[in-house]
Design an enzyme around this catalytic site. Structure first.
Site, PDB file in Angstrom:
ATOM      1  N   LYS A  82       7.441  -5.734  -6.503  1.00 34.85           N
ATOM      2  CA  LYS A  82       7.955  -4.523  -5.868  1.00 34.85           C
ATOM      3  C   LYS A  82       9.271  -4.811  -5.146  1.00 34.85           C
ATOM      4  CE  LYS A  82       6.704  -1.140  -2.282  1.00 34.85           C
ATOM      5  NZ  LYS A  82       5.670  -0.763  -1.276  1.00 34.85           N
ATOM      6  N   GLN A  83       9.344  -5.966  -4.512  1.00 34.23           N
ATOM      7  CA  GLN A  83      10.503  -6.311  -3.698  1.00 34.23           C
ATOM      8  C   GLN A  83      10.564  -7.836  -3.559  1.00 34.23           C
ATOM      9  OE1 GLN A  83       9.874  -4.777   0.323  1.00 34.23           O
ATOM     10  NE2 GLN A  83       7.668  -4.960   0.009  1.00 34.23           N
ATOM     11  N   ASP A  96       8.293  -4.426   9.415  1.00 30.72           N
ATOM     12  CA  ASP A  96       9.688  -3.979   9.334  1.00 30.72           C
ATOM     13  C   ASP A  96      10.505  -4.444  10.532  1.00 30.72           C
ATOM     14  OD1 ASP A  96       7.847  -2.212   7.837  1.00 30.72           O
ATOM     15  OD2 ASP A  96       9.689  -1.293   7.124  1.00 30.72           O
ATOM     16  N   GLU A 132       3.778  -7.239  -2.611  1.00 27.24           N
ATOM     17  CA  GLU A 132       2.841  -6.104  -2.521  1.00 27.24           C
ATOM     18  C   GLU A 132       2.249  -5.644  -3.853  1.00 27.24           C
ATOM     19  OE1 GLU A 132       4.574  -2.914  -0.208  1.00 27.24           O
ATOM     20  OE2 GLU A 132       3.944  -3.879   1.648  1.00 27.24           O
TER      21      GLU A 132
END
Length: 526
Positions: free
Chosen positions: A340-341, A84, A222
């Site tokens: 997921k993203q 992150d 992920e």
């Protein structure tokens, strides 16, 4: 100055606290006219960033810490440090570079642990953990509880080796914006060098296609942890990973050719074979691009099954965690085109379109000028947004390719994600520091159009119609800028003489003299 709070009367403590907060807000506040809720939420996000890594505490006491995925506001992820930082560091680089430096030192101090982890796997260099504990060891779980099915499933997420590429990116971005040569010579080059050595070991030559391949890794997506017919975790040729490795090799080569840094790198690598290997590998890494210019997320992705998204929306409503829904039905996300993203599209979060284009063409592949738009639409249709970060990455790319309405919708979803707890309970476990930082960065980098990834500070405004004015400060190479932007004009004040690029035109700024540029091209100085 360092304040000894315990020896002060309560009234004095309050006054000093107010002064300290005012100093922080003066540096980091983003002011928006015409959109009260966006203004409130950006300030909420700024508050959480200032609390999660206080520029006062971290700078004065040299705390050996970084920013966790949930800040200091919840127990989720047990306080571990993830990738992150790639979303969080730009906030500190633009406003509090000394704090960004300290956050990078957190990784440097754990370089010995990363070297041990690489050696244990038979690799050279440094392999940083996906979830870093305080001692720098890998703390990622090996089993994952699916609350929808009640079953424990194997968890291969420690194979997200791209965390080290995020660290390398942050080192580069910090140096580019500060020219902190001392940091690079004492710490940064060593980090970049060891990360490079690790990735050189991952590149394996294939005589068949005359390409280097990277196996056994997971991308940012992920949901895809392995191939359906394999017991081993990891995938082959994740495009985000492979192209960021090419980017890394290009950057380390740039530092090798820099007279100031070449001696240090030669000391770190006494054998010239390392530099020769970089040259050999960097233009021959494999990716796959189909006839429609879609970059394959990983090798074999195009052969996966399509998902009936509408039926799942009707059946479950909230389909953010499609991986858990599929496992409940005795299926696996590994079999489907579902993310997921952002994965491949994360390239456009880190790098501008032209740089991504150059990376692809340097490998001998060809794409048109519209390839970014094609990839955005393709992958957006196949993404469930199971991470709050997903929407803001897509919003940034949408704005870059002039899809303003789509960008605004995704930006607003990300902006409200914690405020509305859109994932149904996760905010109670802690706010999402990464998406909060990313909304702040996107406001400056997408809508004010400030690009801090170039040698010269570059501004190409794209102010949303919903806003009347946008104002903020930022630091770039020790120069403090105050930038005010409306639909009619942009005004900039700098505390030192500097040269910047506005709408592709070069402008020289005089210290403490306001430059006012009408967006029709007229200029005046006050």
């Amino acid at each position: 100055d360092v304040v000894n709070w315990e020896q002060q009367p309560l009234h004095s403590q309050l006054i000093n606290s107010q002064k300290a907060w005012k100093t922080l807000w003066d540096s980091a506040d983003i002011s928006i006219a015409g959109d009260l809720m966006t203004q409130k939420l950006l300030r909420l996000h700024t508050f959480h960033l200032l609390s999660s890594a206080s520029p006062f505490s971290n700078q004065q006491h040299q705390l050996d810490v970084s920013v966790t995925a949930r800040g200091l506001h919840g127990e989720a992820y047990r306080g571990h440090i993830f990738w992150d930082e790639i979303f969080i560091l730009p906030f500190y680089i633009m406003h509090f570079p000394e704090t960004a430096r300290q956050l990078l030192l957190y990784r440097y101090h754990r370089l010995p642990a990363a070297r041990l982890a690489a050696r244990a796997e038979g690799f050279q260099g440094a392999m940083f953990p996906w979830q870093s504990g305080h001692d720098g060891s890998e703390q990622t779980q090996t089993l994952h509880l699916n609350p929808l099915s009640g079953q424990w499933d194997a968890d291969h997420s420690c194979r997200q080796r791209h965390v080290s590429l995020a660290i390398a990116y942050n080192v580069w971005l910090y140096w580019l914006n500060t020219h902190d040569h001392q940091f690079m010579e004492q710490y940064g080059l060593e980090l970049l060098n060891d990360i490079t050595l690790f990735w050189l070991d991952q590149c394996q030559w294939d005589e068949g296609d005359q390409r280097f391949h990277i196996n056994g890794v997971m991308g940012p997506d992920e949901f895809h942890e392995k191939y359906a017919d394999s017991l081993e975790g990891g995938l082959k040729d994740n495009a985000y990973t492979n192209l960021m490795v090419v980017w890394l090799f290009n950057q380390i080569e740039m530092f090798i050719n820099n007279d100031r840094f070449s001696k240090k790198l030669q000391q770190l690598n006494s054998q010239s074979s390392v530099f020769n290997k970089i040259q050999e590998v960097k233009n021959r890494i494999a990716i796959n691009i189909d006839a429609h210019e879609i970059i394959e997320q990983f090798s074999g992705y195009f052969q996966l099954k399509d998902l009936d998204w509408e039926s799942y929306r009707k059946k479950y409503g909230n389909i953010y965690r499609m991986d858990r829904i599929l496992r409940k039905e005795n299926k696996s996300a590994d079999d489907y085109k579902v993310a997921k993203q952002a994965d491949t599209l994360m390239l456009f979060n880190n790098l501008d379109k032209q740089t991504v284009h150059s990376l692809i063409t340097s490998l001998g592949y060809s794409v048109s000028k519209h390839f970014a738009e094609k990839n955005l639409h393709y992958y957006l249709e196949r993404t469930s947004h199971g991470s709050t970060l997903s929407r803001i990455v897509h919003a940034y790319l949408a704005e870059q390719i002039q899809l303003h309405d789509l960008s605004w919708q995704l930006y607003q979803d990300a902006l409200y994600s914690d405020y509305n707890d859109i994932q149904g309970g996760t905010t109670a476990e802690g706010i999402h520091t990464g998406v909060m930082a990313a909304t702040l960065n996107t406001t400056i980098m997408a809508y004010a159009g400030v690009d801090i990834r170039q040698d010269m500070l570059t501004i190409t405004p794209s102010l949303p119609q919903q806003w009347q004015k946008l104002s903020f400060k930022l630091l770039h190479r020790s120069t403090l800028y105050q930038i005010n932007l409306s639909h009619k004009e942009i005004s900039i004040l700098s505390d030192k003489p500097s040269t910047i690029l506005i709408n592709h035109q070069t402008h020289k700024l005089t210290a403490n003299t306001l430059l006012v540029l009408k967006l029709n091209g007229d200029t005046q100085n006050d």
